[in-house]
Motif scaffolding. Structure first.
Motif, mmCIF file in Angstrom:
data_model
loop_
_atom_site.group_PDB
_atom_site.id
_atom_site.type_symbol
_atom_site.label_atom_id
_atom_site.label_comp_id
_atom_site.label_asym_id
_atom_site.label_seq_id
_atom_site.Cartn_x
_atom_site.Cartn_y
_atom_site.Cartn_z
ATOM 1 N N ASP A 78 1.454 3.179 5.766
ATOM 2 C CA ASP A 78 0.601 2.067 6.018
ATOM 3 C C ASP A 78 -0.603 2.479 6.687
ATOM 4 O O ASP A 78 -1.683 1.577 6.733
ATOM 5 C CB ASP A 78 1.103 0.662 6.388
ATOM 6 C CG ASP A 78 1.854 0.924 7.597
ATOM 7 O OD1 ASP A 78 2.116 2.282 8.280
ATOM 8 O OD2 ASP A 78 2.515 0.110 8.252
ATOM 9 N N PRO B 115 -6.708 3.757 8.125
ATOM 10 C CA PRO B 115 -6.116 3.221 6.764
ATOM 11 C C PRO B 115 -6.094 4.510 5.786
ATOM 12 O O PRO B 115 -7.128 5.488 5.883
ATOM 13 C CB PRO B 115 -6.857 2.265 6.357
ATOM 14 C CG PRO B 115 -8.275 2.389 6.770
ATOM 15 C CD PRO B 115 -8.064 2.907 8.376
ATOM 16 N N TRP B 116 -5.152 4.744 4.916
ATOM 17 C CA TRP B 116 -5.300 5.677 3.839
ATOM 18 C C TRP B 116 -6.249 5.392 2.784
ATOM 19 O O TRP B 116 -6.360 4.062 2.632
ATOM 20 C CB TRP B 116 -4.020 5.909 3.293
ATOM 21 C CG TRP B 116 -2.927 6.708 4.122
ATOM 22 C CD1 TRP B 116 -1.976 6.072 4.602
ATOM 23 C CD2 TRP B 116 -3.074 8.138 4.187
ATOM 24 N NE1 TRP B 116 -1.010 7.054 5.522
ATOM 25 C CE2 TRP B 116 -1.682 8.375 5.090
ATOM 26 C CE3 TRP B 116 -3.841 9.107 3.866
ATOM 27 C CZ2 TRP B 116 -1.347 9.568 5.439
ATOM 28 C CZ3 TRP B 116 -3.162 10.353 4.118
ATOM 29 C CH2 TRP B 116 -2.203 10.739 5.111
ATOM 30 N N GLU B 117 -7.054 6.173 2.160
ATOM 31 C CA GLU B 117 -7.687 5.865 1.080
ATOM 32 C C GLU B 117 -6.595 5.275 0.036
ATOM 33 O O GLU B 117 -5.474 5.755 -0.119
ATOM 34 C CB GLU B 117 -8.206 7.216 0.295
ATOM 35 C CG GLU B 117 -9.203 7.021 -0.878
ATOM 36 C CD GLU B 117 -8.572 6.837 -2.097
ATOM 37 O OE1 GLU B 117 -8.809 6.035 -2.826
ATOM 38 O OE2 GLU B 117 -7.413 7.535 -2.504
ATOM 39 N N PRO B 118 -6.851 4.169 -0.668
ATOM 40 C CA PRO B 118 -6.145 3.231 -1.312
ATOM 41 C C PRO B 118 -5.133 4.219 -2.460
ATOM 42 O O PRO B 118 -4.002 4.021 -2.589
ATOM 43 C CB PRO B 118 -6.815 2.166 -1.866
ATOM 44 C CG PRO B 118 -7.811 1.849 -1.011
ATOM 45 C CD PRO B 118 -8.154 3.465 -0.537
ATOM 46 N N ARG B 119 -6.092 4.987 -3.231
ATOM 47 C CA ARG B 119 -5.169 5.630 -4.430
ATOM 48 C C ARG B 119 -4.189 6.780 -3.625
ATOM 49 O O ARG B 119 -3.478 6.864 -4.299
ATOM 50 C CB ARG B 119 -6.263 6.158 -5.372
ATOM 51 C CG ARG B 119 -6.825 5.117 -6.276
ATOM 52 C CD ARG B 119 -7.864 5.745 -6.844
ATOM 53 N NE ARG B 119 -9.150 6.308 -6.160
ATOM 54 C CZ ARG B 119 -10.092 7.185 -7.058
ATOM 55 N NH1 ARG B 119 -10.212 7.218 -8.110
ATOM 56 N NH2 ARG B 119 -11.253 7.513 -6.163
ATOM 57 N N ARG C 43 -2.894 6.647 -0.889
ATOM 58 C CA ARG C 43 -1.629 5.763 -0.123
ATOM 59 C C ARG C 43 -0.541 5.632 -1.413
ATOM 60 O O ARG C 43 0.615 5.609 -1.261
ATOM 61 C CB ARG C 43 -1.994 4.600 0.506
ATOM 62 C CG ARG C 43 -0.863 4.056 0.893
ATOM 63 C CD ARG C 43 -1.200 2.575 1.530
ATOM 64 N NE ARG C 43 0.411 1.904 2.149
ATOM 65 C CZ ARG C 43 0.906 1.277 1.445
ATOM 66 N NH1 ARG C 43 0.609 0.719 0.195
ATOM 67 N NH2 ARG C 43 1.889 0.539 1.799
ATOM 68 N N ALA C 44 -1.157 4.878 -2.452
ATOM 69 C CA ALA C 44 -0.398 4.642 -3.779
ATOM 70 C C ALA C 44 0.533 5.698 -4.270
ATOM 71 O O ALA C 44 1.714 5.708 -4.482
ATOM 72 C CB ALA C 44 -1.229 3.936 -4.859
ATOM 73 N N GLU D 284 4.373 -6.629 -1.989
ATOM 74 C CA GLU D 284 3.129 -6.229 -2.602
ATOM 75 C C GLU D 284 3.443 -6.402 -4.065
ATOM 76 O O GLU D 284 2.498 -6.815 -4.813
ATOM 77 C CB GLU D 284 3.000 -4.784 -2.211
ATOM 78 C CG GLU D 284 1.636 -4.065 -2.740
ATOM 79 C CD GLU D 284 1.307 -2.804 -2.168
ATOM 80 O OE1 GLU D 284 0.203 -2.365 -2.423
ATOM 81 O OE2 GLU D 284 2.369 -2.218 -1.381
ATOM 82 N N GLN E 156 0.305 -8.452 -1.928
ATOM 83 C CA GLN E 156 -0.099 -8.301 -0.251
ATOM 84 C C GLN E 156 0.636 -7.067 0.298
ATOM 85 O O GLN E 156 1.846 -7.066 -0.027
ATOM 86 C CB GLN E 156 0.004 -9.671 0.601
ATOM 87 C CG GLN E 156 -0.783 -10.674 -0.029
ATOM 88 C CD GLN E 156 -0.355 -11.881 0.568
ATOM 89 O OE1 GLN E 156 0.692 -12.253 1.328
ATOM 90 N NE2 GLN E 156 -0.848 -13.060 0.304
ATOM 91 N N PRO E 157 -0.047 -6.547 1.000
ATOM 92 C CA PRO E 157 0.631 -5.112 1.358
ATOM 93 C C PRO E 157 1.780 -5.395 2.585
ATOM 94 O O PRO E 157 2.768 -4.267 2.856
ATOM 95 C CB PRO E 157 -0.594 -4.313 2.022
ATOM 96 C CG PRO E 157 -1.439 -5.289 2.628
ATOM 97 C CD PRO E 157 -1.456 -6.357 1.341
#
Length: 381
Positions: free
Chosen positions: A15, A39-43, A45-46, A209, A214-215
């Motif tokens: 997270d 935060p991680w870059e969203p892609r 992190r996914a 999620e 929601q995370p």
């Protein structure tokens, strides 16, 4: 080995990258100067979450690229932390980087077990090069090579900072996975125990999620809107891993959404599943603590789960006679205890001192942990 150190970690839930600037004084005093979460870059992190849940790497090229990308992200977090603190990198003795776990298969894990391993990505060469600071990374694999679980690695630090001569205590880290450090009164490392107890935020976050987008379940509100499904809880608790005796550790590749789905009938209300997952964490933590140190008087909680009021209430309800409170009550920011721990581990490594407790991890003996990547501007040690 007094001085300033940086600790970096991204936990099982991926997270964010927790970064802590820690000062170790010659008199033994330890204090965090600054803590930040990036935060991680969203892609990215996914993809990390997908891999952590057992997803396969697409190629050796992807492996190498992820190792570098994660290292770049950790280096950027360290640089920003130092900028925010107004600290020149030349003032920092070392960075201790945990990296991002993408697979954890120690002895006793749910695979063939012939070649136990643990794998954290985030190239220490990249961090040392980008920051100019000596970097210590890859802490867990030496313990696994010595027959240990590679986790948990912070009970010695917990003992030094949170132990008591007057009462039995436990430190509970509620990250993606929950783990306990048991601190019998007297604060001697020889009596310290520690082990993972099972899922904490990883399953709850993943379910939240999936069904809400929601995370995480802020303050446990989603779980509070449901009712515990006792039949589902029984099926979850029937997992053989829970019956294993310590030393033991686990990860998202063991407790993930497919594991949960295999135990659902399909008729459950989403909020009831969330409520049941919260109860699963409270039950497995409480059962483990009562079985191993029933005389505990104080449970000090750190990690992201400390912000889930519903989970803390459920824990307190299952631990009568014990005070359940944040490590903040003893001056340790609960969000950065683990990051502080990897700063401490870097210090241990540079001093040539062991970082593991064999009685905790099951390793054949004390080991100096991690690989050292020299920086270009760190103070000489």
């Amino acid at each position: 080995m007094a001085g300033l150190y940086v600790g970096l970690i991204s936990g099982t839930s991926a997270d964010g990258i927790d970064a802590a600037l820690v000062r170790f004084d010659a008199d033994g005093t330890t204090r965090m100067e600054l803590g930040r979460t990036f935060p991680w870059e969203p892609r990215l992190r996914a993809r990390l979450v997908e891999l952590g849940q057992g997803g396969a790497l697409r190629s050796i090229d992807e492996f190498g690229e992820l190792d570098v990308r994660i290292g770049e992200a950790f280096a950027a977090a360290a640089r920003q932390l130092l900028d925010d603190a107004g600290i020149d990198p030349a003032q920092v003795r070392a960075i201790g980087s945990h990296g991002q776990t993408v697979r954890h298969r120690p002895a006793g894990a749910a695979y063939d077990g012939r070649h136990p391993f643990t794998l954290q990505l985030g190239d220490g060469n990249v961090i040392a090069e980008r920051c100019g600071i000596t970097t210590v990374a890859d802490f867990r694999r030496r313990d696994v090579a010595a027959g240990g679980q590679g986790a948990p690695l912070l009970p010695a630090l917990h003992a030094a900072m949170l132990g008591s001569g007057a009462e039995d205590r436990a430190v509970l880290n509620l990250g993606g996975i929950a783990n306990l450090t048991l601190l019998p009164r007297g604060n001697a490392n020889a009596g310290v125990a520690g082990f993972d107890t099972g899922p904490a935020n990883a399953l709850m976050d993943a379910w939240c999620e999936r069904v809400l987008g929601q995370p995480y379940d802020a303050d446990g509100a989603f779980a509070a809107s449901g009712t515990v499904d006792d039949a589902l809880l029984a099926r979850l608790l029937d997992e053989p891993w829970f019956a294993l005796a310590p030393p033991k550790s686990t990860g998202r590749e063991q407790f993930h959404l497919d594991w949960l789905a295999a135990r659902l009938t399909g008729d459950e209300a989403p909020a009831d599943v969330q409520a049941t997952l919260l109860r699963l964490t409270a039950t497995t933590v409480a059962d483990a603590l009562l079985a191993r140190q029933p005389g505990t008087r104080r449970v000090l909680v750190c990690g992201g789960g400390v912000h889930n009021a519903g989970l803390l209430r459920a824990l307190a309800g299952r631990l009568p006679g014990m005070v359940v409170e944040s490590t903040a009550a003893f001056g340790l920011d609960p969000d950065f205890v683990e990051a502080m721990g990897f700063a401490w581990l870097a210090r241990q490594t540079l001093a040539g001192l062991p970082g593991n407790l064999p009685g905790v991890t099951g390793a054949a003996g004390p080991r100096v942990l991690g690989a050292i990547y020299p920086g270009s501007c760190s103070p000489r040690v």
